[in-house]
Scaffold this motif. Sequence first.
Motif: not given
Length: 249
Positions: A147-148, A152-156, A180-182, A211-212
């Motif tokens: 999710x943008x 959101x990068x935490x956890x990656x 995929x950016x959602x 994805x918008x």
Amino acid sequence: MARTIAVANQKGGVAKTTSAVALGAAIAETGARVLLVDLDPQASLSYSLGLDPDSLDVTIHDVLVGRVPIGKTIHQLAEADVVPSNIDLAGAEAYLLTRTGREYAVKTALEDIEVHYNYILIDCPPSLGVLTINALTAADEVIIPLQCEALSHRGVGQLLETIEDVRRITNKHLAVRGIIATMFDPRTQHSRQILDDVGRRYSLEVMQPPIRKSIRFAEAPRAGKSILRYASTHPGALAYREIARSLIA
Ligand SMILES: Nc1ncnc2c1ncn2[C@@H]1O[C@H](COP(=O)(O)OP(=O)(O)O)[C@@H](O)[C@H]1O
Ligand SMILES: [Mg+2]
């Protein structure tokens, strides 16, 4: 031999299920034979394609505990073939933990039927437990919906460590296909920058286009349809088709 793709992120609500369903539908539209595997006890994938998880006789759970062959659980739906799940699958976790070769249960099950498919997409639960490990062990590739939003990068990093463990121990050819950016909001200044940061930080491809955010995505599952069948020309449907094209190119 089918190409098997796991859709994974231990964070909930990042559009794993939405992406698995939409990509599966988009790939099937090209004429390829697609199987969607619901590996989440919450059964959102099964539900969002019109099945009633609570009234199913057999699910992926029965397959993983060795009760029925996977072929007996397949539903031929409008979007694609589906192996459904329901809450019983929560029990499979405890069962598998007692078994030798527990990481291979999904891989072994899929070997029975993969000749019938070109693509198998596995929708993972929001955890890095034995079910997700099973999906990563069975997969050729993994796609990470993200999710943008800030943080959101935490956890990656943790997900990539798990993928690294899987590569070392159970599946050395597992590849990370990309992010995929959602729920992308182009009006948010940060959205684009967050995407670029995450891609760069972890050297991952951000699949195009993002994805918008759209209310349509919440409506489609209630109608038991993918976004492609619910709103075929909606920008969200077009975006998933574009990602699917690059995936199968
Ligand atoms: N692009 C989007 N815009 C708005 N809502 C979305 C979008 N993609 C998914 N959603 C909604 O967000 C919620 C979480 O999506 P879901 O696919 O179930 O995530 P996950 O499987 O990662 O838990 C669902 O209600 C879904 O309909
Ligand atoms: Mg889900």
